[in-house]
Design an enzyme around this catalytic site. Structure first.
Site, PDB file in Angstrom:
ATOM      1  N   GLU A 180       0.814  -1.221   0.000  1.00  0.00           N
ATOM      2  CA  GLU A 180       0.000   0.000   0.000  1.00  0.00           C
ATOM      3  C   GLU A 180       0.848   1.273   0.000  1.00  0.00           C
ATOM      4  O   GLU A 180       0.670   2.151   0.841  1.00  0.00           O
ATOM      5  CB  GLU A 180      -1.001  -0.036   1.171  1.00  0.00           C
ATOM      6  N   ASN A 223       2.275  -4.838  -3.259  1.00  0.00           N
ATOM      7  CA  ASN A 223       0.927  -5.361  -3.031  1.00  0.00           C
ATOM      8  C   ASN A 223       0.014  -4.187  -2.653  1.00  0.00           C
ATOM      9  O   ASN A 223       0.414  -3.316  -1.889  1.00  0.00           O
ATOM     10  CB  ASN A 223       1.020  -6.368  -1.857  1.00  0.00           C
ATOM     11  N   HIS A 259      -9.909  -7.109  -2.310  1.00  0.00           N
ATOM     12  CA  HIS A 259     -10.994  -6.943  -1.330  1.00  0.00           C
ATOM     13  C   HIS A 259     -12.160  -6.288  -2.060  1.00  0.00           C
ATOM     14  O   HIS A 259     -12.153  -5.080  -2.297  1.00  0.00           O
ATOM     15  CB  HIS A 259     -10.538  -6.079  -0.155  1.00  0.00           C
ATOM     16  N   GLU A 288      -5.452 -11.358  -1.551  1.00  0.00           N
ATOM     17  CA  GLU A 288      -6.288 -11.185  -0.342  1.00  0.00           C
ATOM     18  C   GLU A 288      -7.774 -11.165  -0.676  1.00  0.00           C
ATOM     19  O   GLU A 288      -8.521 -10.328  -0.167  1.00  0.00           O
ATOM     20  CB  GLU A 288      -5.920  -9.873   0.381  1.00  0.00           C
ATOM     21  N   ASP A 290     -11.549 -11.284  -0.806  1.00  0.00           N
ATOM     22  CA  ASP A 290     -12.825 -11.533  -0.142  1.00  0.00           C
ATOM     23  C   ASP A 290     -13.871 -10.661  -0.809  1.00  0.00           C
ATOM     24  O   ASP A 290     -13.543  -9.667  -1.463  1.00  0.00           O
ATOM     25  CB  ASP A 290     -12.780 -11.392   1.393  1.00  0.00           C
TER      26      ASP A 290
HETATM   27  C1  XIL Z   1      -6.103  -7.028   8.101  1.00  0.00           C
HETATM   28  C2  XIL Z   1      -6.273  -8.254   8.978  1.00  0.00           C
HETATM   29  O1  XIL Z   1      -7.103  -9.177   8.323  1.00  0.00           O
HETATM   30  C3  XIL Z   1      -6.844  -7.898  10.329  1.00  0.00           C
HETATM   31  O2  XIL Z   1      -6.808  -9.005  11.195  1.00  0.00           O
HETATM   32  C4  XIL Z   1      -6.077  -6.725  10.945  1.00  0.00           C
HETATM   33  O3  XIL Z   1      -6.713  -6.338  12.143  1.00  0.00           O
HETATM   34  C5  XIL Z   1      -5.989  -5.568   9.987  1.00  0.00           C
HETATM   35  O4  XIL Z   1      -5.411  -5.996   8.762  1.00  0.00           O
HETATM   36  N1  XIL Z   1      -4.821  -5.167   3.510  1.00  0.00           N
HETATM   37  C6  XIL Z   1      -3.766  -5.906   3.978  1.00  0.00           C
HETATM   38  C7  XIL Z   1      -3.957  -6.816   5.121  1.00  0.00           C
HETATM   39  O5  XIL Z   1      -2.684  -5.891   3.375  1.00  0.00           O
HETATM   40  O6  XIL Z   1      -2.796  -6.938   5.899  1.00  0.00           O
HETATM   41  C8  XIL Z   1      -5.135  -6.384   5.974  1.00  0.00           C
HETATM   42  O7  XIL Z   1      -5.350  -7.397   6.956  1.00  0.00           O
HETATM   43  C9  XIL Z   1      -6.359  -6.157   5.133  1.00  0.00           C
HETATM   44  C10 XIL Z   1      -6.115  -5.077   4.116  1.00  0.00           C
END
Ligand code: XIL
Length: 375
Positions: A180, A223, A259, A288, A290
């Site tokens: 990020e 990422n 996400h 990641e 979802d």
């Molecule tokens: C999230 C985790 O899932 C949580 O448990 C934590 O409290 C906060 O971070 N982008 C990312 C991840 O790169 O590391 C994040 O994970 C979600 C967004």
């Protein structure tokens, strides 16, 4: 109990075990063991995946889990562990390698929980994605409130990278080195990112170089979220990474987090976007995934919501499969039991591929049949 009774009980148990083996067929071969089990039943996700393509999950622990009313998931939940080993061929520590977790005090590293994940991965023939080294979030307060000079900060960061990457040398397939880095308009986060603010953008190249020296075989990634499609942010990455490559910085990959929400349209240009990074000679990955949905007041998902979710999961996977260098697809948790979504997005949830009771949702089956079709 007499020894004799015990002996006859053991004999019965052995006979039953033999009979059961005979009933379900031949013993598991080495190949099947590698795949996670015999193939008499419907395949698992990892079994359905094409050769060389890994399907991963985040490993629940740390972060938001710490404040939840359940025991630490990965070490304690047997059903969870069983499915994690069986369904996936890649694992990503959800929080256990982040600064605040693995480096809680200036002179203290806490490797135990991440070590346990790496050990589990080895036992289950899984690869590991390391996450993450350079990020604006989840940094420990000793660091953010430490009032360090730029020289000290740089030294702290360098030590961290050599220590953590070196600790897992040879065990990590892909490292999210930089997480990020850019804001929504494609500019470097020079205000909210401590490292970029205090050390300047040049620190990114340094961290990639340090990580490469600490583990020359790990693939080193950028990422981010919101970069699934072609937009100002992903354009920003394309030019940032092109410049770094021109300077000989060891950047190996670009990954999109994925996400998504059923509120928004699907980023249809995912494959085209990944392809332009592949064209730079980079590995790509989806790291990641979802797909959250609106569940006001804790409502249950409707069939239509689950169908739309399944469609989004499937299209994410198809986008990755369409690009030669996209060989790693990871979901950010596989059960709603442990998802970060309801904690971070009030009135949204049900974002993963299994319910809180580990029942497979349409999204699970959509992934599996997409993998099978690609094989
Ligand atoms: C999230 C985790 O899932 C949580 O448990 C934590 O409290 C906060 O971070 N982008 C990312 C991840 O790169 O590391 C994040 O994970 C979600 C967004």
């Amino acid at each position: 109990m007499s020894l004799r009774t015990l002996r006859s009980l053991v004999a019965v148990a052995v006979a039953t075990a033999v009979a059961t083996t005979a009933l379900v067929g031949p013993p598991v071969t080495a190949h099947e063991a590698r795949q996670g089990g015999p193939r008499h039943h419907a395949p698992t996700l990892r079994q359905a995946a094409p050769p060389g393509f890994v399907i991963g999950s985040a490993v629940a622990g740390g972060g938001h889990h710490v404040d939840q009313p359940y025991p630490d998931p990965f070490p304690n939940d047997r059903v969870y562990r069983h499915l994690l080993g069986k369904e996936f061929s890649s694992v990503s520590p959800e929080n256990q390698m982040k600064w605040e977790f693995i480096h809680p005090e200036r002179d203290t590293y806490r490797f135990g929980p991440a070590d346990a994940i790496v050990r589990f991965a080895r036992q289950h023939h899984q690869v590991v994605r390391g996450h993450t080294l350079l990020w604006h979030n989840q940094n420990p307060s000793w660091l953010t409130e430490g009032d360090f000079t730029a020289t000290e900060l740089r030294q702290i960061l360098r030590d961290h990278v050599f220590t953590v990457v070196g600790h897992y040398r040879g065990r990590i397939q892909q490292w999210d080195v930089a997480n990020e880095m850019l804001d929504g308009s494609g500019q470097l986060r020079t205000t909210d990112n401590l490292w970029l603010r205090e050390l300047g953008p040049g620190i990114i190249a340094d961290v990639f170089r340090w990580a490469h020296r600490a583990d020359p075989h790990a693939q080193l990634f950028f990422n981010d979220y919101g970069v699934e499609g072609v937009n100002a942010k992903s354009d920003g990455y394309l030019s940032l990474i092109s410049d770094l490559l021109a300077d000989g910085v060891p950047v190996d990959g670009f990954s999109v987090q994925g996400h998504l929400s059923t509120r928004y349209g699907f980023p249809d240009d995912l494959a085209a976007n990944l392809q332009r990074f592949a064209d730079l000679g980079l590995e790509t990955a989806v790291t990641e995934v979802d797909v959250r949905m609106d569940l006001p007041g804790g409502a249950e998902p409707t069939g239509a919501q689950l169908a739309q979710q399944a469609d989004y999961y499937q299209r994410m996977l198809e986008g990755c499969l369409a690009v030669d260098t996209c060989r790693s697809f990871t979901v950010w948790g596989f059960t709603d039991k442990y998802s970060w979504v309801p904690v971070f997005f009030p009135d949204e949830g049900a974002a993963t591929i299994m319910t809180g009771d580990f029942e497979r949702k349409p999204a699970y089956y959509a992934l599996r049949s997409t993998l099978a079709d690609a094989t």
